[in-house]
Motif scaffolding. Structure first.
Motif, mmCIF file in Angstrom:
data_model
loop_
_atom_site.group_PDB
_atom_site.id
_atom_site.type_symbol
_atom_site.label_atom_id
_atom_site.label_comp_id
_atom_site.label_asym_id
_atom_site.label_seq_id
_atom_site.Cartn_x
_atom_site.Cartn_y
_atom_site.Cartn_z
ATOM 1 N N LEU A 175 41.706 51.400 38.796
ATOM 2 C CA LEU A 175 41.244 49.803 38.873
ATOM 3 C C LEU A 175 40.482 49.530 40.123
ATOM 4 N N LYS A 176 39.273 48.875 39.749
ATOM 5 C CA LYS A 176 38.337 48.714 40.940
ATOM 6 C C LYS A 176 37.694 47.058 40.929
ATOM 7 N N ALA A 177 37.519 46.834 42.016
ATOM 8 C CA ALA A 177 36.881 45.369 42.225
ATOM 9 C C ALA A 177 35.663 45.315 43.246
ATOM 10 N N ILE A 178 34.557 44.610 42.883
ATOM 11 C CA ILE A 178 33.561 44.719 43.623
ATOM 12 C C ILE A 178 33.272 42.997 43.905
ATOM 13 N N ASN A 179 33.227 43.020 45.495
ATOM 14 C CA ASN A 179 33.035 41.667 45.714
ATOM 15 C C ASN A 179 34.020 40.537 44.977
ATOM 16 N N PRO A 180 35.038 40.897 45.340
ATOM 17 C CA PRO A 180 36.307 39.956 44.736
ATOM 18 C C PRO A 180 36.377 38.769 45.891
ATOM 19 N N SER A 181 36.572 37.617 45.417
ATOM 20 C CA SER A 181 36.623 36.349 46.469
ATOM 21 C C SER A 181 37.437 35.328 45.492
ATOM 22 N N LEU A 182 38.241 34.705 46.417
ATOM 23 C CA LEU A 182 39.018 33.403 45.804
ATOM 24 C C LEU A 182 38.558 32.056 46.738
ATOM 25 N N LEU A 183 37.390 32.062 47.450
ATOM 26 C CA LEU A 183 37.176 31.005 48.254
ATOM 27 C C LEU A 183 36.334 30.020 47.335
ATOM 28 N N ASP A 184 35.786 30.287 46.081
ATOM 29 C CA ASP A 184 35.210 29.203 45.447
ATOM 30 C C ASP A 184 36.363 28.251 44.522
ATOM 31 N N GLY A 185 37.547 28.633 44.745
ATOM 32 C CA GLY A 185 38.558 27.885 44.046
ATOM 33 C C GLY A 185 39.061 28.640 42.775
ATOM 34 N N GLY A 186 38.697 29.854 42.632
ATOM 35 C CA GLY A 186 38.897 30.874 41.654
ATOM 36 C C GLY A 186 38.676 32.263 41.801
ATOM 37 N N ILE A 187 38.891 32.968 40.860
ATOM 38 C CA ILE A 187 38.529 34.583 41.116
ATOM 39 C C ILE A 187 36.926 34.807 40.736
ATOM 40 N N THR A 188 36.190 34.973 41.615
ATOM 41 C CA THR A 188 34.798 35.666 41.349
ATOM 42 C C THR A 188 34.560 36.990 41.476
ATOM 43 N N GLY A 189 33.703 37.663 41.152
ATOM 44 C CA GLY A 189 33.385 38.849 41.479
ATOM 45 C C GLY A 189 33.283 39.977 40.089
ATOM 46 N N MET A 190 33.455 41.065 40.317
ATOM 47 C CA MET A 190 33.299 42.175 39.278
ATOM 48 C C MET A 190 34.966 42.854 39.303
#
Length: 364
Positions: free
Chosen positions: A170-185
């Motif tokens: 399981l891998k995540a690249i540039n995960p973020s929750l700052l925009d009001g939702g999950i972004t990244g890969m």
């Protein structure tokens, strides 16, 4: 006598209770345990081995034969100094000239033990790259990497689990929750050995660069067949209409060959263009020959690009690498020459030879 009979009856009652509660044949949980135990026994009886990962399903071709991550241009020199072998600790200085990819100067420090792996890299443009891996158990490894540069930043978080006959990641690249939702890969993969030679896997890729864009999910399916001296594998992404197949064969102890075919049928999947079906494909053929103190690789593709790489060990601490590439379609050529020197004290070199067998336990 009565006291002895009473104690005997009490002990028998306790034994009956313990045997009743400890039995795997009573209750729903016990039946599930029985089924799981029988499944594990049959699974172990098959003698399955770990098949590797979906990401490295064509490792024999992509890394063992091809020049994908080895080809370079310009002049390069690298000096590595090892201070310890167990744990592994070394630093290196790299100088490069005439390359659009390599930085003119880069400094790297590396530390590795059976549980921890640390690497940091800093070049003359103040681009920083770092990796930190930690082995929680013999099967579970957490990996993280970060890259900070003027062009942008990247953070990668990964967890790999290596079972006796399967691998999960399981891998995540540039995960973020700052925009009001999950972004990244986010990427998840699973590869299971079905027989001693056949493995089947699945890989899912979820991408959402920003909340203004809808999320995109692509699922690929993989298969791998590994015999004693040859390997064949393939991956297909139905939504994108992409098919990739690889074949590797060992001709002798010193000669290996490989071929990779990639076909893309844009327009088949839901996200295909409205213009209709578009076909693109590439085929690459390569070979590797190992000499006593050298290694030679060569490959050619259907676009008219020919490349070769020669690695020669001049002496135990000195290694020379020559890289060449000719692109007939673009009428361009690239040449590269590198010299690497690995310096270490005699005591460190002796400990490296003694710890060579355990070097694979470092969670790189």
């Amino acid at each position: 006598m009565a006291a002895v009979e009473l104690e005997t009856k009490q002990a028998q009652a306790i034994a009956d209770i313990v045997g009743h509660t400890g039995s795997a044949h009573t209750g729903p949980l016990g039946r599930l345990q029985d089924v799981y135990a029988a499944f594990q026994e049959r699974r172990e009886a098959l003698g399955l081995a770990n098949p590797g990962t979906v990401e490295n399903i064509a490792n024999e071709v992509q890394r063992g034969v091809f020049l994908n991550n080895l080809s370079f241009s310009g002049l390069r020199a690298e000096l590595t100094k090892a201070f310890s072998a167990a744990p592994l600790f070394q630093v290196s200085h790299a100088l490069s000239m005439g390359s659009a990819v390599q930085a003119p100067y880069a400094y790297t420090a590396l530390y590795g033990s059976p549980k921890v792996f640390l690497q940091a890299n800093l070049d003359n443009d103040l681009t920083f790259g770092g990796r930190f891996n930690y082995r929680w158990t013999p099967a579970l490894v957490s990996k993280s990497s970060v890259q900070l540069s003027s062009q942008g930043n990247m953070v990668s978080l990964e967890n790999d689990y290596t079972g006796s006959d399967f691998s999960a990641s399981l891998k995540a690249i540039n995960p973020s929750l700052l925009d009001g939702g999950i972004t990244g890969m986010v990427m998840a993969s699973y590869l299971q050995a079905v027989t001693p030679k056949l493995s089947l896997g699945i890989d899912a890729f979820w991408n959402r660069p920003a909340m203004a864009y809808p999320p995109e999910l692509n699922v690929s399916y993989a298969a791998r067949y590994k015999a004693a001296d040859w390997m064949a594998c393939g991956q297909i992404i139905p939504d994108r209409g992409v098919l990739e197949a690889s074949y590797w064969r060992r001709l002798s102890e010193k000669v290996e060959t490989g071929i990779n075919c990639n076909l893309a049928f844009a327009g088949i999947g839901p996200g295909g263009p409205m213009a209709g079906l578009q076909k693109e494909g590439s085929v690459t053929i390569g070979a590797k020959y190992d000499f006593r103190a050298a290694s030679f690789r060569a490959q050619i593709d259907n676009q008219g690009k020919v490349a070769c790489l020669l690695e020669k060990m001049i002496a135990p601490p000195i290694r020379v690498t020559f890289s060449g590439e000719i692109d007939h379609k673009a009428n361009a050529a690239k040449l590269g020459l590198a010299v690497a020197i690995d310096a270490a004290d005699e005591a460190v070199m002796e400990s490296q030879e003694q710890a060579g067998a355990s070097a694979g336990s470092i969670p790189f």
